[in-house]
Design a protein around this motif. Sequence first.
Motif, PDB file in Angstrom:
ATOM      1  N   ASP A  51       4.207 -19.799  -0.357  1.00  0.00           N
ATOM      2  CA  ASP A  51       4.110 -19.860  -1.814  1.00  0.00           C
ATOM      3  C   ASP A  51       4.238 -21.310  -2.253  1.00  0.00           C
ATOM      4  O   ASP A  51       4.317 -22.231  -1.424  1.00  0.00           O
ATOM      5  N   LEU A  52       4.276 -21.531  -3.578  1.00  0.00           N
ATOM      6  CA  LEU A  52       4.302 -22.901  -4.093  1.00  0.00           C
ATOM      7  C   LEU A  52       5.631 -23.602  -3.839  1.00  0.00           C
ATOM      8  O   LEU A  52       5.713 -24.827  -3.980  1.00  0.00           O
ATOM      9  N   VAL A  74       2.352 -20.421 -11.639  1.00  0.00           N
ATOM     10  CA  VAL A  74       3.289 -19.367 -12.043  1.00  0.00           C
ATOM     11  C   VAL A  74       2.978 -18.995 -13.486  1.00  0.00           C
ATOM     12  O   VAL A  74       3.310 -19.730 -14.413  1.00  0.00           O
ATOM     13  N   HIS A  75       2.335 -17.826 -13.691  1.00  0.00           N
ATOM     14  CA  HIS A  75       1.870 -17.433 -15.019  1.00  0.00           C
ATOM     15  C   HIS A  75       2.777 -16.435 -15.725  1.00  0.00           C
ATOM     16  O   HIS A  75       2.462 -16.014 -16.835  1.00  0.00           O
ATOM     17  N   ASP A  76       3.885 -16.047 -15.108  1.00  0.00           N
ATOM     18  CA  ASP A  76       4.727 -15.030 -15.718  1.00  0.00           C
ATOM     19  C   ASP A  76       5.830 -15.618 -16.591  1.00  0.00           C
ATOM     20  O   ASP A  76       6.780 -14.946 -16.946  1.00  0.00           O
ATOM     21  N   ALA A  93       9.108 -25.791 -16.168  1.00  0.00           N
ATOM     22  CA  ALA A  93       9.583 -25.636 -14.789  1.00  0.00           C
ATOM     23  C   ALA A  93       8.442 -25.214 -13.865  1.00  0.00           C
ATOM     24  O   ALA A  93       8.331 -25.693 -12.731  1.00  0.00           O
ATOM     25  N   ALA A  94       7.578 -24.327 -14.361  1.00  0.00           N
ATOM     26  CA  ALA A  94       6.418 -23.904 -13.573  1.00  0.00           C
ATOM     27  C   ALA A  94       5.472 -25.078 -13.343  1.00  0.00           C
ATOM     28  O   ALA A  94       4.896 -25.229 -12.265  1.00  0.00           O
ATOM     29  N   ARG A  99       3.255 -29.524  -9.909  1.00  0.00           N
ATOM     30  CA  ARG A  99       3.123 -30.950  -9.589  1.00  0.00           C
ATOM     31  C   ARG A  99       3.553 -31.225  -8.155  1.00  0.00           C
ATOM     32  O   ARG A  99       2.864 -31.945  -7.404  1.00  0.00           O
ATOM     33  N   LEU A 100       4.680 -30.680  -7.762  1.00  0.00           N
ATOM     34  CA  LEU A 100       5.186 -30.917  -6.414  1.00  0.00           C
ATOM     35  C   LEU A 100       4.241 -30.336  -5.357  1.00  0.00           C
ATOM     36  O   LEU A 100       4.040 -30.937  -4.301  1.00  0.00           O
ATOM     37  N   ALA A 101       3.650 -29.172  -5.662  1.00  0.00           N
ATOM     38  CA  ALA A 101       2.711 -28.563  -4.721  1.00  0.00           C
ATOM     39  C   ALA A 101       1.470 -29.439  -4.543  1.00  0.00           C
ATOM     40  O   ALA A 101       0.992 -29.646  -3.417  1.00  0.00           O
ATOM     41  N   ILE A 102       0.945 -29.961  -5.646  1.00  0.00           N
ATOM     42  CA  ILE A 102      -0.241 -30.815  -5.577  1.00  0.00           C
ATOM     43  C   ILE A 102       0.063 -32.096  -4.811  1.00  0.00           C
ATOM     44  O   ILE A 102      -0.741 -32.554  -3.982  1.00  0.00           O
TER      45      ILE A 102
END
Length: 305
Positions: A51-52, A74-76, A93-94, A99-102
Amino acid sequence: MRVFVTGASGFIGSAVVRELLEAGHQVLGLARSDRSAAAVEAAGAEVHRGDLDDLDGLRAGAAACDGVVHTAFVHDFAEDAAGETDQLAVYAAAAEKDRLAIEAMGEALAGSGRPLVVSSGTVGDPDAGVLTEDTAFGRDLPRVSEQTALPFAERGVRASAVRLPPTVHGRGDHGFVPQLIRIARERGVSGYPGDGANRWAAVHRFDAAHLFRLAVEGAPAGTRLHAVAEEGVPVREIAEAIGRGLDVPVASVPREAADEHFGFLALYFSRDVRASSERTRKLFDWRPEHPGLIADLDEGHYFAE
């Protein structure tokens, strides 16, 4: 190409996976659950569990492929927050997780010349008028996906951003339009803010998926692409289509009552979000061919409970 796709079982990501496979590419799809993994495998893609939050896993997935398409987010957040202040905080926060994932995937691709295509949005300055591909976003927006990805172009990554409009529609949509339908069903009236003249850009998810493929195959480093089929659909027309679909009356909601009527959606449904894709169409010969938003609503599938 072998392409690492995040969000591979999601509404947009699954369409991207299908588009890539049909074009002869191989896909390694990120899946965070058994259900997602089964969907990715059923589509004909290889599964990469994670996951991310799993930055090492994201680096490994990116490093193992010829390119990356990043559609996960994260769309929820709207469901997790009770009020607007909390909603914005959870969204921030999402966005930080995004950003960290990219950054993790960009680091894995640095110096390779391989593509990194990230999803972005067309919601920028509300006073800017029609957004174009030449309009750059500052880092003051909550979501900074393209602002994070595009600088990797200077580090040997063919980084690009596909900007999506506020409504990406089609069967399986779980975004803003289904929420508006839920509100209309609960209240017995399909409302629109004020005179309903503000507009939303729109695109069918399969047309958007086609543009993601074109980007990963050949978008130059530093490119912003607009996945916009319709520059601006008046929100009153959206409300009228919902009214037809539910067989409920359609009515204006005064601006001062919008928050109470639409909840967190008032912030978005009251904005004018127009965007042009003229440059994208010209440079990439991208030609949307699927139904527009109103035609899609009139097909009826959005109203099946």
